[in-house]
Every structure is written in structure tokens, then in C-alpha cells.
Design a protein around this motif. Structure first.
Motif, PDB file in Angstrom:
ATOM      1  N   GLY A 165      -0.407   8.536  -3.652  1.00  0.00           N
ATOM      2  CA  GLY A 165      -0.517   7.080  -3.537  1.00  0.00           C
ATOM      3  C   GLY A 165      -1.965   6.639  -3.588  1.00  0.00           C
ATOM      4  N   PRO A 166      -2.200   5.335  -3.488  1.00  0.00           N
ATOM      5  CA  PRO A 166      -3.569   4.814  -3.604  1.00  0.00           C
ATOM      6  C   PRO A 166      -4.487   5.374  -2.516  1.00  0.00           C
ATOM      7  CG  PRO A 166      -2.027   3.091  -2.889  1.00  0.00           C
ATOM      8  CD  PRO A 166      -1.206   4.276  -3.281  1.00  0.00           C
ATOM      9  N   ASP A 167      -5.745   5.534  -2.862  1.00  0.00           N
ATOM     10  CA  ASP A 167      -6.708   6.159  -1.944  1.00  0.00           C
ATOM     11  C   ASP A 167      -7.985   5.327  -1.909  1.00  0.00           C
ATOM     12  OD1 ASP A 167      -7.837   8.007  -0.278  1.00  0.00           O
ATOM     13  OD2 ASP A 167      -7.447   9.737  -1.575  1.00  0.00           O
ATOM     14  N   PRO A 168      -7.884   4.048  -1.464  1.00  0.00           N
ATOM     15  CA  PRO A 168      -9.057   3.158  -1.516  1.00  0.00           C
ATOM     16  C   PRO A 168     -10.210   3.639  -0.643  1.00  0.00           C
ATOM     17  CG  PRO A 168      -7.238   2.106  -0.316  1.00  0.00           C
ATOM     18  CD  PRO A 168      -6.681   3.354  -0.936  1.00  0.00           C
ATOM     19  N   GLU A 169      -9.889   4.324   0.474  1.00  0.00           N
ATOM     20  CA  GLU A 169     -10.972   4.786   1.347  1.00  0.00           C
ATOM     21  C   GLU A 169     -11.852   5.812   0.634  1.00  0.00           C
ATOM     22  OE1 GLU A 169      -9.080   6.179   4.936  1.00  0.00           O
ATOM     23  OE2 GLU A 169      -8.147   4.202   5.185  1.00  0.00           O
TER      24      GLU A 169
END
Ligand SMILES: [Zn+2]
Length: 400
Positions: A165-169
Motif C-alpha cells: 500500500g501507499p508509503d508516504p512516510e
């Protein structure tokens, strides 16, 4: 490094590479990456989407400089597309340590997973997931030609598919990503330069053209009685060439399916896939519009119906202007003032990430321009010039 990587996933029959995501060859590439990282004292990790990272310094400090590329390949691909960027990343770090520089920012080397999309049909899965451009639900629905889903393939390779899934950090910790890649064209060769800087990735898409006619006997059906979808399809292939030439774009029908696909049968269906790319959106719209118009005219003329479906589309990816100018300025110190700045029709992880973080690309000369083929090449001198250029760039960015 190059010699160790060279036999991995190579087909003895074709001489090309078959390093598909989450296969044994992919696992070998990943083991090689980890070995290279450990040998240099870098901290290794695999993120939730299966991308591999090697760190010098603590990425949690933020504003990291990352370089790297991918190690997977297209079916019967060449040795350079992807691996050149990863090998050059480690070699550039060696070069910088030789120079005795002091790093002021964390430095990362990355191997993005499943860049080519050879197994599951979608390119840049690792970077798309990370950037939130592909949802976990969409990724879970991807299957290979044997019906094995991406989650099952990941699981079989020891990776937890529920974590994707998304990993913005992770992205937020990166201040700049620079991908070095073999050029997939002959622009640098024509300009007489070993290394260039990317300006943008052209917008590109895939369209499916379904021409439906009427199956009949190839020997007994009079020409005037036929509804033969092969004829408008053929006219459309020629129109694609004509429209692309006129606009300075590229358009290709590289895949076709025919029903019933018999030598002595007029086809009932001809399905052709168009891949079209151009320097900007308006030009691409004009080219595809012109091809579709020609297809409709041909279909009408032969009593055939036509459906056109856009199956995928990627808008233009413009690389960060400030970072691009930094690269040009750094390269100019060694290469002189006329550093080539080139657009490209090929997709890359750097293009996917360009919407989220500042990204840039370096291209290394490919004397034949051939890519996605065992004939892909670059001279040792040019590869070394690429390493030197990447080292200069990393020094300029991370050692100030
Ligand atoms: Zn590539």
C-alpha cells in the motif's frame, strides 16, 4: 559487480534476461543487492511493497538523497536496462569514499520491485504502490499468465502481501531521487555525449482496436460479399505510421489477435493494440485522434464495426526543474557547457515518483539505441563515465 550479476536469469537459448518479479531469478538479484549493501556496511531493508533499500546514514533524519533503479527485466531483455543504474549506484558510492568526501545527508540505494511489469502486465508496481498510484485492491487483482495472483507470488517469495500500500512516510524522508539508466534511443550517440540529463517522460498510452466483421470461406466468398476486418486493420496500422511521422511522435501496433485465426478463413474479429507516445498531450491527442478517424473510415468502407478502448494512460512526467538544473550544472564542470537534456518515450520509476518527490534521471549512451533486447549495449568507458557523473551528482547533493 557486473560479472556477478551477468549470468542471473539469463536464457541460454536467447541470450536475453528473464528476471521476472518474485521468481527465482528475482530472488537471486535481490540476494546480490543485499550482499553488495552489506559489503559496504549499508543497512538493508525491504519495504512493505517489496522494494529493497540500502542506507548510509539514518533515513529518519530526512532529506535523504536516493539513487538506484531496478533489477527485473522484460522477456529476453538486455543486461543494462535497470541493472546499470543499481550497479552504478554502488560504484558511485565506492568512488565517493575513494574521494574521501563527508556525507551531510543520508544516502540510499534502491532496487524497485517489478519495474517492467513483465509478469503481471503492469509496469512500475513497486513505485506505483509506494506513491499511492496503484491501490492495494488493484494490485491484489493482478495475475500472471498461469493465473497466479501478485499476492500469492509475493507470499511464495517470502513477502507479506497484506502489507502492500501507499508509503508516504518513506517518500517524505527523501529529498531527491536520481535514477541512472541506459538510454533507450540514439540521441546521445548523435550528440556525441556519454551522459545526458532527462527533461521529461512523454505521455503515453495503450488503446485496443476491435474490428468485427464476418467469418467466411476464403475460397468461395466473393470479394464484394466480404466483411473482412483485416482490411481496415491494415489501413489503421499504416495510418498510425503516417500520423506519428507527421507529428514527430511514435505509434506502434505490436500485438494483434485474430479470430478464428485460420489460413483459409476470412476473420470475424481483428483486435489490435496501439501504443502511442508523444512529447506533449496535445500532440498525442492529435495522433491518436487521426488514427481512430482512419480506422473508422476503413471500417465503414468494408462493412465492419469498430470499438476503440483506452486500456491505460500515463500523463507527461516532468522532472523537477531545480534538481535537473543542479544536475546539468554539476555535469558541466567536467563535460563542458553543452550537457544534453533529453525527453524520453520510456516509462521509469523516477517518472512515477516525480509527482511525489523531486526526481531526476541521468542517461548513459547506448550506441545502437536498441533496448528491451539482448542487443542492448553500452561501452565500458561510457558506463564508467556514468558512474563518475552519478558520483559527481551525489557529491554535489549529499556532501555540501
Ligand atoms: Zn528500466
Amino acid at each position: 559487480m557486473w560479472t556477478e550479476l551477468l549470468p542471473v536469469g539469463r536464457s541460454s537459448a536467447s541470450g536475453g534476461y528473464r528476471r521476472f518479479a518474485w521468481t527465482a531469478a528475482d530472488a537471486e538479484c535481490r540476494a546480490w543487492f543485499e550482499e553488495q549493501a552489506r559489503a559496504r556496511g549499508l543497512a538493508c531493508e525491504v519495504d512493505r511493497n517489496g522494494n529493497q533499500w540500502a542506507w548510509l546514514g539514518d533515513p529518519a533524519a530526512g532529506n535523504a538523497v536516493v539513487t538506484g533503479s531496478h533489477l527485473d527485466s522484460v522477456p529476453d531483455g538486455g543486461a543494462f536496462d535497470g541493472p546499470l543504474g543499481v550497479v552504478s549506484a554502488f560504484a558511485a558510492l565506492d568512488e565517493l569514499r575513494g574521494r574521501g568526501v563527508r556525507f551531510t545527508r543520508p544516502l540510499g540505494v534502491v532496487n524497485f520491485g517489478d519495474e517492467e511489469g513483465a509478469r503481471f502486465g503492469l509496469a512500475c508496481v513497486g513505485s506505483r504502490l509506494t506513491a499511492g498510484k496503484l491501490t492495494a485492491e488493484q494490485a491484489h487483482r493482478l495475475t500472471d499468465r498461469d493465473g497466479i495472483s501478485l499476492p500469492r507470488a509475493m507470499e511464495a517469495a517470502g513477502h507479506d502481501p497484506e502489507a502492500i500500500g501507499p508509503d508516504p512516510e518513506r517518500l517524505a524522508r527523501i529529498g531527491a531521487f536520481v535514477e541512472l539508466h541506459v538510454e533507450q534511443g540514439r540521441a546521445l550517440d548523435e550528440l556525441g555525449h556519454a551522459v545526458g540529463v532527462a527533461s521529461a517522460i512523454w505521455p503515453h498510452g495503450r488503446w485496443r482496436f476491435d474490428f468485427r466483421g464476418e467469418a467466411n470461406h476464403a475460397g468461395t466468398t466473393r470479394l464484394t460479399d466480404r466483411h473482412d476486418p483485416m482490411l481496415p486493420y491494415a489501413e489503421t496500422v499504416l495510418a498510425a505510421r503516417r500520423e506519428a511521422e507527421r507529428a514527430g511522435a511514435v505509434a506502434t501496433f505490436g500485438k494483434v489477435a485474430v479470430e478464428p485465426n485460420g489460413v483459409n478463413a476470412i476473420p470475424s474479429l481483428v483486435r489490435g493494440w496501439l501504443d502511442a507516445r508523444a512529447a506533449d498531450q496535445d500532440v498525442l491527442d492529435t495522433v491518436v485522434g487521426g488514427i481512430e478517424q482512419a480506422a473508422r473510415k476503413g471500417a465503414d468502407g468494408h462493412g465492419v464495426t469498430l470499438d476503440v478502448v483506452r486500456e491505460s494512460f500515463t500523463p507527461v512526467a516532468r522532472f523537477d526543474h531545480a534538481l535537473r538544473d543542479d544536475l546539468v550544472r554539476i555535469l558541466a564542470r567536467t563535460d563542458g557547457p553543452d550537457v544534453p537534456v533529453l525527453g524520453t518515450g520510456a516509462g521509469h520509476d523516477a517518472g512515477i515518483l516525480s509527482a511525489s518527490i523531486p526526481t531526476a534521471m541521468l542517461f548513459v549512451r547506448n550506441p545502437t539505441g536498441v533496448s528491451h533486447s539482448p542487443a542492448e549495449s553500452a561501452t565500458e568507458d561510457d558506463c564508467l563515465a556514468g558512474v563518475r557523473a552519478l558520483a559527481d551528482v551525489l557529491e554535489g547533493l549529499a556532501c555540501r
